[in-house]
Design an enzyme around this catalytic site. Sequence first.
Site, PDB file in Angstrom:
ATOM      1  N   LYS A 122     -76.223  66.797   8.598  1.00 35.66           N
ATOM      2  CA  LYS A 122     -75.569  67.705   9.535  1.00 35.66           C
ATOM      3  C   LYS A 122     -76.021  67.392  10.943  1.00 35.66           C
ATOM      4  CE  LYS A 122     -74.278  71.849   8.933  1.00 35.66           C
ATOM      5  NZ  LYS A 122     -73.724  73.168   9.066  1.00 35.66           N
ATOM      6  N   ASP A 128     -73.515  83.982   7.514  1.00 37.03           N
ATOM      7  CA  ASP A 128     -72.204  83.331   7.434  1.00 37.03           C
ATOM      8  C   ASP A 128     -71.862  83.002   5.979  1.00 37.03           C
ATOM      9  OD1 ASP A 128     -69.831  82.373   8.393  1.00 37.03           O
ATOM     10  OD2 ASP A 128     -70.621  80.441   9.045  1.00 37.03           O
TER      11      ASP A 128
END
Length: 797
Positions: free
Chosen positions: A518, A613
């Site tokens: 990432k 999230d």
Amino acid sequence: MAIIRLLFTALLLLPFFLFFSSGAKPQTAADTLSRGQSLSGEQTLVSKGGSFEFGFFSPGNSHKYYVGIWYKKVSKQTVAWVANREKPVSNASASELKLSEDGGNLVLADSKNQIWSSNSTSTASNSTIAVLLDSGNLVLKDEFGSHIFWQSFDHPTNAWFPGAKLGYDKLNKVDRLLTSWRNSEDPSAGPYSVEISPNGITQLYFLVNRTRQYFTTGVWDGRIFSAIPEMRAINSTFDLVAGKNVNYFSYNVPDASSIANYMLDFTGRIIWQQWDPPTEKWVMYCSLPRDPCDVYALCGSFSSCRNYSSPSCECLQGFEPLSMEEWNLGDHTRGCARKTSLRCDGNDGFVKLSDVQLPANPESLAANSTEECESTCLNNCSCVAYAYDTECLMWNGGFLGLKKLPVGSNNDEMLGVLYLRLAASELVRPKSEKARTVALISSVAGLVLITSLVSVLIWRFWRKPAFGVPEAARGFLVPFDYKDIKRATKDFSEKLGQGSFGAVFKGILPDSTVIAVKKLEGVRQGEKQFRMEVSTIGMIHHVNLVRLLGFCSNGDRRLLVYDYIPRGSLDSCLFGSSSEILNWNQRYQVALGTARGLAYLHEKCRECIMHCDIKPENILLDMNMCPKIADFGMAKLLSHEFSRVLTSMRGTFGYLAPEWLTGSAITPKADVYSYGMMLLEIISGRRNTDRTEDGVFVYFPLWAAIKVNERDVLCILDQKLEGDANAEELSRACKIACWCIQDQETSRPTMGHVVHQLEGVLDMGMPPIPRLLQKLAADGFISTLSESTGEFYSAQV
Ligand SMILES: *[C@@H]1O[C@H](CO)[C@@H](O)[C@H](O)[C@H]1NC(C)=O
Ligand SMILES: *[C@@H]1O[C@H](CO)[C@@H](O)[C@H](O)[C@H]1NC(C)=O
Ligand SMILES: *[C@@H]1O[C@H](CO)[C@@H](O)[C@H](O)[C@H]1NC(C)=O
Ligand SMILES: *[C@@H]1O[C@H](CO)[C@@H](O)[C@H](O)[C@H]1NC(C)=O
Ligand SMILES: *[C@@H]1O[C@H](CO)[C@@H](O)[C@H](O)[C@H]1NC(C)=O
Ligand SMILES: *[C@@H]1O[C@H](CO)[C@@H](O)[C@H](O)[C@H]1NC(C)=O
Ligand SMILES: *[C@@H]1O[C@H](CO)[C@@H](O)[C@H](O)[C@H]1NC(C)=O
Ligand SMILES: *[C@@H]1O[C@H](CO)[C@@H](O)[C@H](O)[C@H]1NC(C)=O
């Protein structure tokens, strides 16, 4: 090695227990005190089986007398309950313990005043007796009846006896918790407590001042506490009683003749210990938290904690204990004071403390150099220390949580350097000391040389090239080189997806480990801070969480390297057009696994981690359909940027709890809400924000909540499953989902509860229909939102 360490730790702990060998000689061997009788001086009660003794005692050299219960068969007397812990008496012979005139209370009085009373509210009678039971419980009851109207087990001090309850009973208005002693000679309530979570989660919290949590046992899974796998080896059986008004634990030892207990010592640790008659020692089997320095504020301001040799708390250079008396009794919580006060006239200087874990809660400032950081600190008289590493960290007034780490330990990610402010005169050492130091240095120099040579060799031997996974497999994070990652991902060519915090790329390491990389966007943290946060995330391991293998921090580039999870994210399996449909059992396991992962983040890590999230895109599935939560810890890593990232998040409106919109405080319950929304999607196989095919708009979660109340859950189930689902599980999952999406966070269950409910261990009532959803739907708000993609900042309610 482990045994040696255990013994060593046990030895260290010995002085923490209260020992006094010249026990009071019992004058009466009775176990009962009736009306008209009294205890005074050296008189005691002894329980029938001879296990416990009750009477006056005086801890250590204190010359203060307390009334308490101790182990009769333990030669080194150990007090396990104290009545008048806050109010000692000065002369035991001049004090008297007896039943009050009306028979309702047990009362302690000195020659003048009443000192302590059991404050029992009983139907007083003149046949009341006080009996010391063989369990260590002192009870007040009617001589002829069995009803107990007061018992010491309801008012525990620092010991948890087998058979005693720890927890609350709202109906009978008792809240039983352990409170530490102040120090080895003072049984008055210290700062540390161990209590059951007040909001119904079945776990124990370790708190300072009953507010700040420094450890938790993790949720009870029916056999062990999740954060204490050691419990498997301990021969005690725990029992949980949980209900609307009661929530408590008790435990038993299978061998009733063994003498054992859990003791919360005054250094904030709970110790599971057993008396070993042949050696006449308490043997410690387990102590929590494992690292004594994890006890928050154990060492007060301006002292450091180290757990690898005694003493555990030490005043820093230029400081001395604020209260020498308390310090010597083992209570270090008040910390240290300056020997020479600061002049704040520019003459102060700094002493460098290396190999430390920096104290908690710094203030961070932008600064371009160490010099700049130093002068900023110097120019503000309240600044007492600073640290510099791409950003300037400063501490004002004082600080807590400074740890000294052993050099070369595997904690080198946490190692930092602290510059401590001192008055100029403290920086120059007295001559004699200097001379001694020189002598010492020269004699030690040779030894140091040899040791360091050896260490370097060992270091080299252990420290494999940084590129590869073996280190990560041992629990260390690998610091990767940017160019290696670039090569592994073929210059970031294979994009797996775009998350809220950056794009994710697939890569293959030379040892053919497949990774997901990432590329973080918008991290402005300094290098050291980033490493610290990442290493915290790296310590989180759970089968339902995606594992962080390593990271790369190179200038502005910040990368996180994760395990590659082959099947991709849950959304494609649920809503995608893929031919493979998740069957009911797989869905239930995904729901359960995700709940377990979240519960772990919320309740079992050292600091609670909110995900913020939760949505199907962030749940990955491995080859065995085991769910793994991705993207956790981002709130920590991107603390500055996080709110910005969140508020510009696209398409996740449907999962955001109402408190995000109303601006009230965000707690882990916000994740519970998102989880509930996702659970509905797992059940129904459709996006909550989708329109129904027939064009008549009904907001799906609202409709589902209504159907649950009508006990018609089959219509919520994904039609693709054609009704093929376990009816009980389906009904359970639907109810849980509706509980999770309640408007008020207090109405929602915790993730630990969700796990228990999914497991069928815990039952729940019928969930009310969330009113906010009703309102939003009535206002047409949700329908307009679902037509757009649902960008968050359009959601101004
Ligand atoms: C304690 O009280 C007893 C009885 O009242 C008395 O004889 C004794 O002198 C007292 N001891 C002290 C140290 O005051
Ligand atoms: C009993 O009640 C008195 C007065 O309300 C209070 O000061 C005392 O702390 C109570 N004692 C206990 C053991 O709760
Ligand atoms: C106290 O006990 C006696 C018997 O020992 C009984 O006769 C009397 O009624 C009792 N008094 C009260 C107030 O209960
Ligand atoms: C606990 O409370 C005491 C008294 O209010 C205070 O002095 C101390 O700083 C508190 N400790 C912590 C760690 O908050
Ligand atoms: C637990 O029980 C087993 C067998 O009964 C025994 O071998 C072991 O030493 C016990 N462990 C402890 C901690 O008491
Ligand atoms: C000291 O702390 C470290 C890191 O938290 C831990 O690994 C180690 O086991 C601790 N040592 C002792 C003796 O508790
Ligand atoms: C740091 O340096 C940059 C450019 O060299 C400058 O613009 C900035 O003002 C400096 N920051 C501080 C706090 O002095
Ligand atoms: C010193 O630092 C403190 C804490 O950041 C701040 O509140 C205070 O205003 C500063 N004082 C000066 C003179 O800058």
